[in-house]
Design a protein around this motif. Sequence first.
Motif, PDB file in Angstrom:
ATOM      1  N   ILE A  43     -13.415  42.097   4.693  1.00  0.00           N
ATOM      2  CA  ILE A  43     -13.569  41.982   3.242  1.00  0.00           C
ATOM      3  C   ILE A  43     -12.888  40.694   2.798  1.00  0.00           C
ATOM      4  CG2 ILE A  43     -12.983  42.992   1.002  1.00  0.00           C
ATOM      5  CD1 ILE A  43     -15.185  44.495   2.541  1.00  0.00           C
ATOM      6  N   GLY A  44     -13.630  39.883   2.065  1.00  0.00           N
ATOM      7  CA  GLY A  44     -13.079  38.592   1.662  1.00  0.00           C
ATOM      8  C   GLY A  44     -13.415  38.243   0.235  1.00  0.00           C
ATOM      9  N   MET A  45     -13.163  36.991  -0.093  1.00  0.00           N
ATOM     10  CA  MET A  45     -13.510  36.477  -1.407  1.00  0.00           C
ATOM     11  C   MET A  45     -13.782  34.983  -1.280  1.00  0.00           C
ATOM     12  SD  MET A  45      -9.899  35.948  -3.400  1.00  0.00           S
ATOM     13  CE  MET A  45      -9.588  37.688  -3.606  1.00  0.00           C
ATOM     14  N   SER A  46     -14.621  34.480  -2.171  1.00  0.00           N
ATOM     15  CA  SER A  46     -14.728  33.038  -2.311  1.00  0.00           C
ATOM     16  C   SER A  46     -14.006  32.665  -3.601  1.00  0.00           C
ATOM     17  CB  SER A  46     -16.190  32.584  -2.345  1.00  0.00           C
ATOM     18  OG  SER A  46     -16.829  32.966  -3.543  1.00  0.00           O
ATOM     19  N   THR A  47     -13.484  31.455  -3.643  1.00  0.00           N
ATOM     20  CA  THR A  47     -12.746  31.021  -4.836  1.00  0.00           C
ATOM     21  C   THR A  47     -13.277  29.685  -5.344  1.00  0.00           C
ATOM     22  OG1 THR A  47     -11.025  29.957  -3.481  1.00  0.00           O
ATOM     23  CG2 THR A  47     -10.615  32.227  -4.198  1.00  0.00           C
ATOM     24  N   SER A  48     -13.212  29.531  -6.644  1.00  0.00           N
ATOM     25  CA  SER A  48     -13.612  28.305  -7.322  1.00  0.00           C
ATOM     26  C   SER A  48     -12.685  28.109  -8.516  1.00  0.00           C
ATOM     27  CB  SER A  48     -15.063  28.397  -7.818  1.00  0.00           C
ATOM     28  OG  SER A  48     -15.954  28.591  -6.752  1.00  0.00           O
ATOM     29  N   GLY A  49     -12.640  26.880  -9.016  1.00  0.00           N
ATOM     30  CA  GLY A  49     -11.872  26.629 -10.225  1.00  0.00           C
ATOM     31  C   GLY A  49     -10.438  26.203  -9.951  1.00  0.00           C
ATOM     32  N   PRO A  50      -9.748  25.743 -10.998  1.00  0.00           N
ATOM     33  CA  PRO A  50      -8.404  25.181 -10.843  1.00  0.00           C
ATOM     34  C   PRO A  50      -7.330  26.184 -10.457  1.00  0.00           C
ATOM     35  CG  PRO A  50      -9.037  25.269 -13.170  1.00  0.00           C
ATOM     36  CD  PRO A  50     -10.251  25.620 -12.388  1.00  0.00           C
ATOM     37  N   ASN A  51      -7.638  27.494 -10.511  1.00  0.00           N
ATOM     38  CA  ASN A  51      -6.626  28.502 -10.170  1.00  0.00           C
ATOM     39  C   ASN A  51      -6.825  29.112  -8.776  1.00  0.00           C
ATOM     40  OD1 ASN A  51      -5.325  28.281 -12.669  1.00  0.00           O
ATOM     41  ND2 ASN A  51      -6.738  29.726 -13.616  1.00  0.00           N
ATOM     42  N   GLN A  52      -7.555  28.416  -7.914  1.00  0.00           N
ATOM     43  CA  GLN A  52      -7.805  28.960  -6.577  1.00  0.00           C
ATOM     44  C   GLN A  52      -6.522  29.403  -5.881  1.00  0.00           C
ATOM     45  OE1 GLN A  52     -11.198  27.256  -3.949  1.00  0.00           O
ATOM     46  NE2 GLN A  52     -10.155  25.483  -4.819  1.00  0.00           N
ATOM     47  N   ARG A  53      -5.513  28.558  -5.908  1.00  0.00           N
ATOM     48  CA  ARG A  53      -4.269  28.852  -5.189  1.00  0.00           C
ATOM     49  C   ARG A  53      -3.629  30.135  -5.699  1.00  0.00           C
ATOM     50  NH1 ARG A  53       1.308  25.182  -5.356  1.00  0.00           N
ATOM     51  NH2 ARG A  53       2.650  26.751  -4.391  1.00  0.00           N
ATOM     52  N   GLU A  54      -3.537  30.258  -7.016  1.00  0.00           N
ATOM     53  CA  GLU A  54      -2.880  31.433  -7.603  1.00  0.00           C
ATOM     54  C   GLU A  54      -3.668  32.713  -7.316  1.00  0.00           C
ATOM     55  OE1 GLU A  54      -1.602  27.776  -9.777  1.00  0.00           O
ATOM     56  OE2 GLU A  54      -3.512  28.590  -9.117  1.00  0.00           O
ATOM     57  N   VAL A  55      -4.993  32.605  -7.354  1.00  0.00           N
ATOM     58  CA  VAL A  55      -5.846  33.770  -7.064  1.00  0.00           C
ATOM     59  C   VAL A  55      -5.620  34.242  -5.629  1.00  0.00           C
ATOM     60  CG1 VAL A  55      -8.251  34.507  -6.728  1.00  0.00           C
ATOM     61  CG2 VAL A  55      -7.612  33.250  -8.792  1.00  0.00           C
ATOM     62  N   ILE A  56      -5.564  33.293  -4.703  1.00  0.00           N
ATOM     63  CA  ILE A  56      -5.361  33.645  -3.296  1.00  0.00           C
ATOM     64  C   ILE A  56      -3.971  34.232  -3.076  1.00  0.00           C
ATOM     65  CG2 ILE A  56      -5.164  32.712  -0.953  1.00  0.00           C
ATOM     66  CD1 ILE A  56      -7.324  30.629  -1.835  1.00  0.00           C
ATOM     67  N   GLU A  57      -2.961  33.634  -3.688  1.00  0.00           N
ATOM     68  CA  GLU A  57      -1.595  34.160  -3.555  1.00  0.00           C
ATOM     69  C   GLU A  57      -1.532  35.600  -4.040  1.00  0.00           C
ATOM     70  OE1 GLU A  57       1.096  30.067  -3.996  1.00  0.00           O
ATOM     71  OE2 GLU A  57       0.567  31.225  -5.783  1.00  0.00           O
ATOM     72  N   ASN A  58      -2.222  35.876  -5.141  1.00  0.00           N
ATOM     73  CA  ASN A  58      -2.264  37.234  -5.678  1.00  0.00           C
ATOM     74  C   ASN A  58      -2.981  38.170  -4.708  1.00  0.00           C
ATOM     75  OD1 ASN A  58      -3.809  39.422  -7.303  1.00  0.00           O
ATOM     76  ND2 ASN A  58      -2.212  38.776  -8.721  1.00  0.00           N
ATOM     77  N   ALA A  59      -4.135  37.722  -4.203  1.00  0.00           N
ATOM     78  CA  ALA A  59      -4.956  38.565  -3.319  1.00  0.00           C
ATOM     79  C   ALA A  59      -4.237  38.900  -2.016  1.00  0.00           C
ATOM     80  CB  ALA A  59      -6.276  37.864  -3.022  1.00  0.00           C
ATOM     81  N   LEU A  60      -3.431  37.970  -1.522  1.00  0.00           N
ATOM     82  CA  LEU A  60      -2.701  38.216  -0.274  1.00  0.00           C
ATOM     83  C   LEU A  60      -1.698  39.354  -0.401  1.00  0.00           C
ATOM     84  CD1 LEU A  60      -2.061  34.539   0.933  1.00  0.00           C
ATOM     85  CD2 LEU A  60      -3.427  36.264   2.133  1.00  0.00           C
ATOM     86  N   GLN A  61      -1.294  39.655  -1.643  1.00  0.00           N
ATOM     87  CA  GLN A  61      -0.303  40.703  -1.874  1.00  0.00           C
ATOM     88  C   GLN A  61      -0.926  42.081  -2.119  1.00  0.00           C
ATOM     89  OE1 GLN A  61       2.842  39.736  -1.496  1.00  0.00           O
ATOM     90  NE2 GLN A  61       2.049  37.652  -1.214  1.00  0.00           N
ATOM     91  N   ILE A  62      -2.238  42.106  -2.327  1.00  0.00           N
ATOM     92  CA  ILE A  62      -2.874  43.361  -2.759  1.00  0.00           C
ATOM     93  C   ILE A  62      -2.940  44.397  -1.633  1.00  0.00           C
ATOM     94  CG2 ILE A  62      -5.039  44.399  -3.569  1.00  0.00           C
ATOM     95  CD1 ILE A  62      -5.527  41.861  -5.193  1.00  0.00           C
ATOM     96  N   ARG A  63      -2.461  45.580  -1.944  1.00  0.00           N
ATOM     97  CA  ARG A  63      -2.559  46.727  -1.045  1.00  0.00           C
ATOM     98  C   ARG A  63      -3.059  47.915  -1.861  1.00  0.00           C
ATOM     99  NH1 ARG A  63      -0.982  42.865   1.269  1.00  0.00           N
ATOM    100  NH2 ARG A  63       0.636  42.586   2.866  1.00  0.00           N
ATOM    101  N   ILE A  64      -3.873  48.729  -1.231  1.00  0.00           N
ATOM    102  CA  ILE A  64      -4.287  49.996  -1.842  1.00  0.00           C
ATOM    103  C   ILE A  64      -3.781  51.097  -0.918  1.00  0.00           C
ATOM    104  CG2 ILE A  64      -6.223  51.464  -2.526  1.00  0.00           C
ATOM    105  CD1 ILE A  64      -5.962  49.114  -4.373  1.00  0.00           C
ATOM    106  N   ASP A  65      -2.838  51.893  -1.422  1.00  0.00           N
ATOM    107  CA  ASP A  65      -2.201  52.937  -0.594  1.00  0.00           C
ATOM    108  C   ASP A  65      -1.671  52.348   0.715  1.00  0.00           C
ATOM    109  OD1 ASP A  65      -2.812  54.850  -2.527  1.00  0.00           O
ATOM    110  OD2 ASP A  65      -4.791  55.239  -1.650  1.00  0.00           O
ATOM    111  N   GLY A  66      -1.078  51.165   0.585  1.00  0.00           N
ATOM    112  CA  GLY A  66      -0.465  50.508   1.736  1.00  0.00           C
ATOM    113  C   GLY A  66      -1.428  49.744   2.630  1.00  0.00           C
TER     114      GLY A  66
END
Length: 321
Positions: free
Chosen positions: A162-185
């Motif tokens: 499962i992945g994502m593509s990123t665009s726009g000036p906030n790519q870095r912040e979006v990826i940093e956020n996504a790297l932290q996401i866990r659902i029930d661990g």
Amino acid sequence: MAENTSKTQIGLGMAALGRPEYINIDAGDRDKSEVAFRANALNVLDEAYEKGIRYFDTAPSYGKGEEFLKAWHNSREHTDVVLGTKWGYTYVANWELGYDGPHEVKEHSLEKLTEQWQVSKELLPSLEYYQIHSATFESGVLQNKPVLEKLLDIKRTTGLKIGMSTSGPNQREVIENALQIRIDGEVVFDSFQVTFNMLEQAVLPVLRDIKLQGKKLIVKEAMANGRVFNNDKYPHYQSLYTTLKTLAEKHQVGVDAVALRYVMDAIQPDYVLSGAADINQLEQNLKANSFTLNEEELAKLTEEKVNSKVYWEERSQLSWG
């Protein structure tokens, strides 16, 4: 010619193969009928496979991109290809040339995911990457628990990344956020498809984290939607054009190959996508495998990076053609 020592493989993105108009500079004159596009897409896919490409990347918003890839894959029955697709954008131009309005509409809802997955899953079992198309904070997708749970369910039942593509000036912040996401661990995201090239380098600080965590990295828009090619509309890129011309002549390749090679040597992603629209462009792109750039050449090209906001504002001015 120096031997290609990069671990990066060139993949084929289908944005320009599946629909008659795309955001780019100078698409050129060609038959834009659906019949011609289908025939061309299948020819390019055949040539790509023949030349060693094994990763093919598409999306529902690439017009008939998914449909063409599925038709090719089902008829050729290659067992060693890796496919990737996305969800979240719908193609609405309906093959209407000069369509007045957005050609694709973004919707990161559970309903859209469910609807598009029903079609995309037909690419299984060769489908390996299932990506949110252009994840942003604004769409709310990273906070949408039902969507994230559905993606995890797809991962569990299919083994997909499962992945994502990123665009726009906030790519870095979006990826940093996504790297932290866990659902029930449980970790949600396994791959990231990012925009990175000589002009846009905002994701650079987070690429190390992506690799350290064992995620897959795919790079799109290595040619900045055509802006790496000499263009009188962009006099502010003159030093870039001069450097690229020098390197292209030195290595006896086109500017396109230098742009792809830059990505391969600068950050060594798993894949960098060719956006070739025909066999000739594909052959030129693949010359990126015939040489490498040295540290000095890489540094000189890296100096050409621009402010991320400026880059994306400029991109938003490009027309569909």
